[in-house]
Each structure stands twice: as C-alpha cells, then as structure tokens.
Design a protein around this motif. Structure first.
Motif, PDB file in Angstrom:
ATOM      1  N   ILE A  43       0.908  -1.158   0.012  1.00  0.00           N
ATOM      2  CA  ILE A  43      -0.048  -0.078  -0.048  1.00  0.00           C
ATOM      3  C   ILE A  43       0.824   1.131  -0.044  1.00  0.00           C
ATOM      4  N   ILE A  44       0.923   1.925  -1.039  1.00  0.00           N
ATOM      5  CA  ILE A  44       1.597   2.908  -1.183  1.00  0.00           C
ATOM      6  C   ILE A  44       0.706   4.382  -0.899  1.00  0.00           C
ATOM      7  N   ILE A 207       0.280  -2.627  -9.829  1.00  0.00           N
ATOM      8  CA  ILE A 207      -0.281  -1.811  -8.755  1.00  0.00           C
ATOM      9  C   ILE A 207      -1.328  -0.878  -9.519  1.00  0.00           C
ATOM     10  N   PHE A 208      -2.359  -0.869  -8.884  1.00  0.00           N
ATOM     11  CA  PHE A 208      -3.451  -0.140  -9.343  1.00  0.00           C
ATOM     12  C   PHE A 208      -3.474   1.471  -8.888  1.00  0.00           C
ATOM     13  N   GLU A 209      -3.526   2.147  -9.744  1.00  0.00           N
ATOM     14  CA  GLU A 209      -3.272   3.658  -9.315  1.00  0.00           C
ATOM     15  C   GLU A 209      -4.372   4.306  -9.582  1.00  0.00           C
ATOM     16  N   ALA A 221     -10.001  -3.581  -6.815  1.00  0.00           N
ATOM     17  CA  ALA A 221      -8.725  -3.549  -7.328  1.00  0.00           C
ATOM     18  C   ALA A 221      -8.002  -4.864  -7.109  1.00  0.00           C
ATOM     19  N   LEU A 222      -8.097  -5.428  -5.815  1.00  0.00           N
ATOM     20  CA  LEU A 222      -7.503  -6.595  -5.360  1.00  0.00           C
ATOM     21  C   LEU A 222      -8.152  -8.006  -5.964  1.00  0.00           C
ATOM     22  N   LEU A 229      -1.592  -1.073  -4.291  1.00  0.00           N
ATOM     23  CA  LEU A 229      -2.460   0.100  -4.442  1.00  0.00           C
ATOM     24  C   LEU A 229      -1.501   1.260  -4.320  1.00  0.00           C
ATOM     25  N   LEU A 230      -1.871   2.228  -4.969  1.00  0.00           N
ATOM     26  CA  LEU A 230      -1.277   3.674  -4.896  1.00  0.00           C
ATOM     27  C   LEU A 230      -2.478   4.507  -4.940  1.00  0.00           C
ATOM     28  N   ILE A 231      -2.624   5.124  -3.455  1.00  0.00           N
ATOM     29  CA  ILE A 231      -3.691   5.698  -3.001  1.00  0.00           C
ATOM     30  C   ILE A 231      -3.260   7.338  -2.948  1.00  0.00           C
TER      31      ILE A 231
END
Length: 475
Positions: A43-44, A207-209, A221-222, A229-231
């Motif tokens: 998790i970013i 990674i889903f952005e 997303a997962l 994930l980039l949130i």
C-alpha cells in the motif's frame, strides 16, 4: 492542448531554467538506505497538496506528519509529489520524509523526462521513481529505466493504454502501475486497469493507481488481481482509511473480477438459479462465465452445503441475496457462512437501495441488481457504488426468475449510462436479438432455460449457447 501536454511543456521549461533539482539544494551523495517499495501489504500512500483535477486537496499539509500518520495506520511506502506548478510539491518534501523515516521506501512521483533527474532523485533519497510510458519514447524510457536500476532503485512503470503496454513489453519492468486516470482529461475509469492488466504476459508486480476512494474500490482492485495500491486524495483527507484497507489484505480475496473478464470473444454469460450438481457440470462444459446461487425466498433457493459439495469450478460463483437474506435469521446465517467460508466469489445485491453497504464482516466483491419498472428507475443506476449494475424486470410478487422481459426502450437507455448487464426473460428465442441490438457486456438467464424452477433444461442450454455463438458470428 490537453492538461498532460501543458504539464510536460511547463516541465521542460522548468528544467531549462531551474535545472534538474528545480532549484532545491540536493546532497552530493545519498545519505539514506535504499529500501524496495515491494512491501507487504503493498500500500503506497501519497503526499499531495493540489492536483489539476481536484484543485486544492490539503494546501497546508505537513509532509512529515502526514507520512507519520500513514505509517502508523499501516502504509508500507510513501509516494511524494515533487512537481511544483500543478501539484504544489517539492523535492524538499521527499528529503524531509526520507530523512525522518529512512527505513520506509519513498517513491518520487513526478513527470520525469531526463535520466539526469534519476541522479537527483537518488541523491535526494528516493527509493523509487515513477516513469510514465505515455510521455516518453521507448528509447528515453529504456535509458531512464536502466539508470534507475543501476542505482538499485525501483521503477514504477506507469501505463495508461495498449500503446504503453507495447512499450513496456520491450523493457519488461518488474513493477507495473496501471492508472485508471485518463491523463488527457483526468477522468477515471476503474475498469481500464483490469483490461490492460490482461495484456501483461511477463512476471510483474502490478499496482492499481488512481480512483481508490474507499474500501470497496480497494477490494475491486485487489479482486481484479492487482498486488498493490497507490492511493492519493482519499488518504490525504482521511488517513484512517488505511487501516480498513490493510484489513482487507488480511483476509482471503476472491479474484472475481479478474476471472470474470478473462475472455473477450462474446458477451459474458451468467446462468442463475442453479440447484443441481449435474447442471453445474453441464454449464462448465458449455463454458459459462458465472453461475448464480440464490440465497433468498425463491423456488430456486439453495444452501451452503450444496456449494461445499460443488467445490472449485472454472466459472465464478455468485450468491444472489435480497434484503430478506439479511433480515431473516436463518437466511442471514446461511449468507454469513457462504461469505465467511469463501464458498462464493461474489454476491449480487438484488433489490437493495443505492445507500446500502455490506458490513466489513461481509465485505467481498459484489455488484448490484436493479429491478426496473420504467424509465425513471434507470436514473438510479448512477447512484450505486458498484462497478456494474445488472438490470432486471420488476415483479410485485418475486425478486427474479419470473420470465418477464424488460422493454427495449429501457434496455437501450440503460446502456447509455453503464456497460449493459441485463436479465429478465432472456432465452433461446431472444438472446441473439438482444446481443445484436444492445451489445450487452453480460447476459443473465434463468427461468427461460428450465424444465421447472431450479431444474435446467440441457437441450435449451445447448440452443442458447449456439444462438450466442451465431449472434457473435454475424455481429
């Protein structure tokens, strides 16, 4: 000129007049350790003051205090916007955060155009850089990518289109970020990353952005097969959201959306109201995409033991629940069992209002089903938070499986709002017309393919799938 092109134009001007450090004093040598962004959970969370699409998000943000909040809530990496004109960022933010948290990986998020910017990023303390495929040639991408990897920095290689995937194919980056945001107009399409992910044919961390506003988006997303994930905006405004998202990582996650959209050659087909193992096996042979199992008052209602006996199948398993499924004591218990024991891949929320949300205990991949009486009802489609909404014919006495069809006008107007998922009286006699006329993404059939409620007619199923094949051939 698009927003993206304006940003790039101004970035080139800034590089020319202020240099690669944008006027910020950078140490001659790196002073902090390199830490990979490939953490668990991946998790970013982003430090962002403003953006072209949202305007001011949090202008007075203290980057170190914000990063500390992220880390305490469970984030394992921090992304720092360093672009100044449009995002009010700075390399100073990055250095402050990395110096305070040397063992936390920090991603420099910027519109990097030159390999020399990698040198600056490394010295400033970045552990990874964002590399946007759409703004650079393959030659430029390769040069910048190789420079970063020589420093043992990670590269988040960001793609937005099939053209970007073609560029990535030649480099085969280890980490791919697929952005749901259209960089031309900054609109969001959460299905774009899912569609592009299917084109990645080498081993990569994905990674889903962009577009993650809450737990349901994170779960989407997962369950689409993404590793991380980039949130941004959502956690800037509400860092507590991170804890809820971390909790999702700790539970088994169905890859429902990834499995459902594995094929493109015809409309997706869901057959609902299944009550017999022999029908499950037959539908598997026919290549059905989804099977529906009803956990609500219905002559086609089934139970958790039936699902346990089925075991693993190729089609995704969908539990159809109604408000009665959660209000009736026995049905609620059954619903909890199938979700907690992962006996299904997703739930169809049939007849629930747009405001309804599954509790964290029951949260899993889902979509809504809307029973439509007339044209006024389709306005409610936009009110649902689910990524797809199935429209079904309304009946006063039954929630579904009535054999009633939806008027063509309603189907047509619904298809303008969202990709069409349609149920209601679909069978051998009309499936070909529905496909040719309305081009649905998913069709859902039940009673028209039965001998009696819950007992599927294999001859009708054969003809049904043959009609689908013929409709596609003449499409």
């Amino acid at each position: 000129m698009s927003i993206l092109m304006k940003i790039i134009e101004d970035k080139r001007k800034d590089l020319k007049h202020m240099g690669y450090s944008h006027g910020v004093e950078i140490p001659e040598k790196r002073r902090v350790p390199i830490v990979s962004v490939k953490q668990n959970p991946l998790i970013i969370c982003e430090i962002k003051r403003t953006s072209p699409s949202k305007g001011t998000i949090k202008a007075d943000i203290d980057p170190v205090k914000q990063a500390e909040k992220y880390i305490k809530k469970g984030a394992r990496a921090v992304s720092v916007l360093t672009e100044k004109r449009y995002f009010s960022g700075s390399l100073r933010d990055l250095m402050l955060i990395k110096n305070r948290f040397p063992n936390i990986p920090v991603l420099r998020k910027d519109f990097i155009l030159k390999a020399e910017e990698v040198d600056i990023s490394y010295r400033a303390g970045a552990d990874a850089i964002l590399l946007i495929a759409s703004i650079l040639s393959l030659k430029e991408l390769y040069k910048i990518y190789r420079r970063a990897r020589r420093y043992k920095m990670d590269v988040l290689f960001e793609v937005h289109s099939e053209e970007d995937i073609k560029k990535a194919y030649d480099i085969k980056p280890e980490i791919i970020g697929i952005n749901s945001r259209n960089l031309e107009d900054f609109s969001i399409d959460l299905f774009n990353p899912l569609k592009l992910k299917k084109l990645i044919n080498w081993k990569a961390t994905t990674i889903f952005e962009s577009g993650i506003k809450g737990c349901e988006d994170a779960l989407f997303a997962l369950s689409s097969g993404f590793h991380g994930l980039l949130i941004g905006e959502a956690v800037v405004k509400n860092p507590a959201l991170i804890e809820d998202i971390v909790s999702i990582y700790k539970r088994p996650i169905s890859n429902f959306w990834e499995r459902l959209f594995k094929k493109d050659e015809r409309p997706l087909v869901k057959i609902c109201g299944i009550t017999r193992t022999k029908d499950v096996h037959y539908l598997e042979k026919k290549g059905v995409d989804a099977m529906g199992f009803i956990f609500a008052p219905s002559p086609r209602m089934t139970n958790s033991n039936f699902l346990k006996n089925i075991g693993e199948i190729n089609a995704v398993k969908v539990a159809v629940i109604t408000p009665d499924s959660l209000s009736d004591k026995n049905l609620k218990k059954e619903t909890e069992i199938i979700i907690e024991e992962n006996l299904v891949d997703a739930v169809q929320l049939h007849g629930f209002p747009p405001s309804f949300r599954l509790s964290n205990k029951l949260l899993m991949p889902y979509y809504n089903a809307l029973r439509v009486k007339g044209l006024n009802d389709i306005k409610n489609i936009a009110l649902y938070n689910s990524q797809r909404v199935l429209i079904d014919a309304f009946d006063t006495h039954s929630a579904g499986g009535t054999g009633k069809s939806i008027p063509d006008e309603i189907i047509y107007e619904s298809s303008k709002i969202t990709p069409l998922w349609v149920a209601g009286g679909i069978g051998v006699n009309n499936i070909k017309t529905i496909i040719k006329r309305f081009k649905p993404e998913l069709v859902d059939a039940s009673s028209s393919l039965e001998k009696s409620p819950g007992i599927k007619d294999h001859s009708k199923l054969d003809n049904f799938f043959e009609e689908i094949k013929n409709a596609k051939a003449t499409h």
